[in-house]
Structure formats: structure tokens, C-alpha cells
Design a protein around this motif. Structure first.
Motif, PDB file in Angstrom:
ATOM      1  N   CYS A  66       0.837  -1.198   0.000  1.00 13.55           N
ATOM      2  CA  CYS A  66       0.000   0.000   0.000  1.00 13.55           C
ATOM      3  C   CYS A  66       0.873   1.248   0.000  1.00 13.55           C
ATOM      4  O   CYS A  66       1.840   1.330   0.748  1.00 13.55           O
ATOM      5  N   SER A  67       0.498   2.208  -0.858  1.00 10.16           N
ATOM      6  CA  SER A  67       1.302   3.428  -0.940  1.00 10.16           C
ATOM      7  C   SER A  67       0.530   4.534  -1.648  1.00 10.16           C
ATOM      8  O   SER A  67      -0.503   4.298  -2.268  1.00 10.16           O
ATOM      9  N   CYS A  68       1.066   5.739  -1.531  1.00  5.03           N
ATOM     10  CA  CYS A  68       0.593   6.902  -2.279  1.00  5.03           C
ATOM     11  C   CYS A  68       1.760   7.403  -3.101  1.00  5.03           C
ATOM     12  O   CYS A  68       2.887   7.467  -2.592  1.00  5.03           O
ATOM     13  N   TYR A  69       1.509   7.750  -4.357  1.00  9.21           N
ATOM     14  CA  TYR A  69       2.592   8.279  -5.185  1.00  9.21           C
ATOM     15  C   TYR A  69       2.016   9.301  -6.150  1.00  9.21           C
ATOM     16  O   TYR A  69       0.989   9.105  -6.768  1.00  9.21           O
ATOM     17  N   MET A 119      -0.205  18.667   1.496  1.00 12.87           N
ATOM     18  CA  MET A 119      -0.819  18.335   0.222  1.00 12.87           C
ATOM     19  C   MET A 119      -2.319  18.497   0.365  1.00 12.87           C
ATOM     20  O   MET A 119      -2.889  18.159   1.392  1.00 12.87           O
ATOM     21  N   SER A 120      -2.936  19.026  -0.669  1.00 12.39           N
ATOM     22  CA  SER A 120      -4.391  19.146  -0.667  1.00 12.39           C
ATOM     23  C   SER A 120      -4.878  18.953  -2.092  1.00 12.39           C
ATOM     24  O   SER A 120      -4.125  19.113  -3.046  1.00 12.39           O
ATOM     25  N   GLY A 121      -6.139  18.593  -2.219  1.00 10.18           N
ATOM     26  CA  GLY A 121      -6.692  18.368  -3.549  1.00 10.18           C
ATOM     27  C   GLY A 121      -8.010  17.649  -3.467  1.00 10.18           C
ATOM     28  O   GLY A 121      -8.710  17.709  -2.466  1.00 10.18           O
ATOM     29  N   LYS A 122      -8.320  16.919  -4.536  1.00  5.45           N
ATOM     30  CA  LYS A 122      -9.594  16.211  -4.566  1.00  5.45           C
ATOM     31  C   LYS A 122      -9.443  14.858  -5.247  1.00  5.45           C
ATOM     32  O   LYS A 122      -8.578  14.664  -6.093  1.00  5.45           O
ATOM     33  N   LYS A 123     -10.299  13.951  -4.828  1.00  2.00           N
ATOM     34  CA  LYS A 123     -10.337  12.626  -5.435  1.00  2.00           C
ATOM     35  C   LYS A 123     -11.029  12.754  -6.785  1.00  2.00           C
ATOM     36  O   LYS A 123     -12.079  13.367  -6.890  1.00  2.00           O
ATOM     37  N   THR A 124     -10.419  12.195  -7.832  1.00  3.54           N
ATOM     38  CA  THR A 124     -11.014  12.295  -9.170  1.00  3.54           C
ATOM     39  C   THR A 124     -11.678  10.998  -9.600  1.00  3.54           C
ATOM     40  O   THR A 124     -12.588  11.018 -10.413  1.00  3.54           O
ATOM     41  N   SER A 125     -11.226   9.866  -9.067  1.00  3.22           N
ATOM     42  CA  SER A 125     -11.872   8.595  -9.397  1.00  3.22           C
ATOM     43  C   SER A 125     -11.475   7.542  -8.376  1.00  3.22           C
ATOM     44  O   SER A 125     -10.507   7.715  -7.634  1.00  3.22           O
ATOM     45  N   GLU A 126     -12.221   6.443  -8.380  1.00  6.77           N
ATOM     46  CA  GLU A 126     -11.950   5.347  -7.451  1.00  6.77           C
ATOM     47  C   GLU A 126     -12.254   4.038  -8.138  1.00  6.77           C
ATOM     48  O   GLU A 126     -13.304   3.886  -8.764  1.00  6.77           O
ATOM     49  N   GLN A 127     -11.299   3.101  -8.062  1.00  6.79           N
ATOM     50  CA  GLN A 127     -11.510   1.764  -8.619  1.00  6.79           C
ATOM     51  C   GLN A 127     -10.949   0.752  -7.636  1.00  6.79           C
ATOM     52  O   GLN A 127      -9.807   0.887  -7.206  1.00  6.79           O
ATOM     53  N   ASP A 128     -11.720  -0.262  -7.319  1.00  7.43           N
ATOM     54  CA  ASP A 128     -11.294  -1.294  -6.378  1.00  7.43           C
ATOM     55  C   ASP A 128     -10.666  -0.652  -5.140  1.00  7.43           C
ATOM     56  O   ASP A 128     -11.325   0.034  -4.407  1.00  7.43           O
ATOM     57  N   THR A 178      -8.020   1.504  -5.225  1.00  7.95           N
ATOM     58  CA  THR A 178      -7.157   2.597  -5.673  1.00  7.95           C
ATOM     59  C   THR A 178      -7.977   3.860  -5.878  1.00  7.95           C
ATOM     60  O   THR A 178      -9.064   3.818  -6.454  1.00  7.95           O
ATOM     61  N   MET A 179      -7.450   4.984  -5.402  1.00  9.03           N
ATOM     62  CA  MET A 179      -8.107   6.282  -5.585  1.00  9.03           C
ATOM     63  C   MET A 179      -7.144   7.225  -6.301  1.00  9.03           C
ATOM     64  O   MET A 179      -5.980   7.337  -5.910  1.00  9.03           O
ATOM     65  N   MET A 180      -7.629   7.885  -7.342  1.00 11.29           N
ATOM     66  CA  MET A 180      -6.822   8.867  -8.079  1.00 11.29           C
ATOM     67  C   MET A 180      -7.121  10.262  -7.531  1.00 11.29           C
ATOM     68  O   MET A 180      -8.259  10.563  -7.169  1.00 11.29           O
ATOM     69  N   PHE A 181      -6.086  11.110  -7.507  1.00  9.50           N
ATOM     70  CA  PHE A 181      -6.212  12.456  -6.969  1.00  9.50           C
ATOM     71  C   PHE A 181      -5.497  13.481  -7.847  1.00  9.50           C
ATOM     72  O   PHE A 181      -4.522  13.150  -8.516  1.00  9.50           O
ATOM     73  N   THR A 182      -5.997  14.705  -7.806  1.00  9.67           N
ATOM     74  CA  THR A 182      -5.249  15.851  -8.320  1.00  9.67           C
ATOM     75  C   THR A 182      -5.221  16.883  -7.207  1.00  9.67           C
ATOM     76  O   THR A 182      -6.151  16.967  -6.408  1.00  9.67           O
ATOM     77  N   GLY A 183      -4.135  17.648  -7.161  1.00 11.02           N
ATOM     78  CA  GLY A 183      -4.044  18.628  -6.091  1.00 11.02           C
ATOM     79  C   GLY A 183      -2.770  19.427  -6.156  1.00 11.02           C
ATOM     80  O   GLY A 183      -2.199  19.623  -7.226  1.00 11.02           O
ATOM     81  N   GLN A 184      -2.332  19.830  -4.961  1.00 12.95           N
ATOM     82  CA  GLN A 184      -1.155  20.678  -4.858  1.00 12.95           C
ATOM     83  C   GLN A 184      -0.284  20.207  -3.702  1.00 12.95           C
ATOM     84  O   GLN A 184      -0.791  19.878  -2.633  1.00 12.95           O
ATOM     85  N   LEU A 185       1.023  20.186  -3.928  1.00 14.05           N
ATOM     86  CA  LEU A 185       2.002  19.807  -2.923  1.00 14.05           C
ATOM     87  C   LEU A 185       2.831  21.039  -2.580  1.00 14.05           C
ATOM     88  O   LEU A 185       3.303  21.742  -3.473  1.00 14.05           O
ATOM     89  N   THR A 186       2.991  21.297  -1.284  1.00 11.88           N
ATOM     90  CA  THR A 186       3.814  22.418  -0.828  1.00 11.88           C
ATOM     91  C   THR A 186       4.850  21.886   0.156  1.00 11.88           C
ATOM     92  O   THR A 186       4.522  21.150   1.082  1.00 11.88           O
ATOM     93  N   VAL A 187       6.107  22.259  -0.070  1.00 10.80           N
ATOM     94  CA  VAL A 187       7.199  21.868   0.818  1.00 10.80           C
ATOM     95  C   VAL A 187       7.812  23.137   1.392  1.00 10.80           C
ATOM     96  O   VAL A 187       8.232  24.019   0.646  1.00 10.80           O
ATOM     97  N   GLU A 194      -1.988   8.638  -7.199  1.00 12.46           N
ATOM     98  CA  GLU A 194      -2.933   7.710  -6.599  1.00 12.46           C
ATOM     99  C   GLU A 194      -2.463   7.194  -5.261  1.00 12.46           C
ATOM    100  O   GLU A 194      -1.287   7.246  -4.936  1.00 12.46           O
ATOM    101  N   CYS A 195      -3.440   6.708  -4.504  1.00 12.48           N
ATOM    102  CA  CYS A 195      -3.191   5.966  -3.276  1.00 12.48           C
ATOM    103  C   CYS A 195      -3.941   4.657  -3.395  1.00 12.48           C
ATOM    104  O   CYS A 195      -5.083   4.629  -3.873  1.00 12.48           O
ATOM    105  N   GLY A 196      -3.286   3.581  -2.980  1.00  7.57           N
ATOM    106  CA  GLY A 196      -3.978   2.307  -3.037  1.00  7.57           C
ATOM    107  C   GLY A 196      -3.104   1.152  -2.606  1.00  7.57           C
ATOM    108  O   GLY A 196      -1.963   1.327  -2.213  1.00  7.57           O
ATOM    109  N   CYS A 197      -3.692  -0.029  -2.695  1.00  9.21           N
ATOM    110  CA  CYS A 197      -2.981  -1.238  -2.286  1.00  9.21           C
ATOM    111  C   CYS A 197      -2.841  -2.189  -3.464  1.00  9.21           C
ATOM    112  O   CYS A 197      -3.557  -2.108  -4.424  1.00  9.21           O
TER     113      CYS A 197
END
Length: 115
Positions: A14-17, A76-85, A87-96, A112-115
């Protein structure tokens, strides 16, 4: 400068990338990777940075995440754009925030984030 990198060997299961855009995502060039609870990875100015995190640091319903150690603050912030099984896909913004330089780097993210 925030740089892209391939999936770290330590990250399995499981991970987010996230990449800057869909093309970099499809080419597996990420600007942020985490393993759902132990560590998050970014690459700044040629150096891989590993930031400890705790499970539960991520809320997928409103896609927000904040990780912090003594040198960096990643949000990081944003919104979920889709979900399958599982796995969830996202678009957003990353600030460091690089604390010692009081410098902030912001980039759009797609991934996405998923297993």
C-alpha cells in the motif's frame, strides 16, 4: 528545487505516489511517495529526503495531508477524481517548506493511493 524520482525500493504494498502531471505519472517519475504510515519521500536539490509519518496522516475523503519534521513541512491538498477497487486517483497541490531557508516550493500533483 523539487525533483522527480522513481519509486523507492523500500516502498512496497500500500502506498501513495504523486507526479507533477499525468505524463510524469505514467512515466513513473514521482515528486512524492509514501508507504501509508511509516515514511514519506521527496527529492530536493539532488537529495532524497525521508520524513517519518504515522498511519492516519492522510484523509482520503477530503485529500489532505501534513507531514513535518525538524527540517521540512510537507502539505498536500486536492480532490479525489476517481476510485476503482482499492485505488483512488487524486489531483491537487504539494507544498514543501524548507524551514532553515524559510523557502516554500509548490507544485501541482497527480497520482494515486492504493494497495
Amino acid at each position: 528545487m523539487l525533483q522527480s524520482f522513481p519509486m523507492p525500493a523500500e516502498v512496497e504494498g500500500c502506498s501513495c505516489y504523486f507526479a507533477r502531471n499525468q505524463k510524469e505519472y505514467e512515466n513513473e517519475q514521482y515528486v512524492y511517495v509514501d508507504d501509508y504510515g511509516n515514511n514519506a519521500y521527496i527529492k530536493l536539490d539532488g537529495h532524497m529526503i525521508k520524513i517519518p509519518m504515522e498511519e492516519g496522516d492522510f484523509d482520503p475523503s477530503n485529500f489532505s495531508k501534513v507531514l513535518e519534521d525538524s527540517e521540512y513541512r510537507i502539505s498536500m491538498s486536492g480532490k479525489k477524481t476517481s476510485e476503482q477497487d482499492e485505488t483512488m486517483m487524486f489531483t491537487g497541490q504539494l507544498t514543501v517548506l524548507i524551514k532553515k531557508e524559510n523557502r516554500t516550493i509548490t507544485t501541482p500533483v497527480y497520482g494515486e493511493c492504493g494497495c
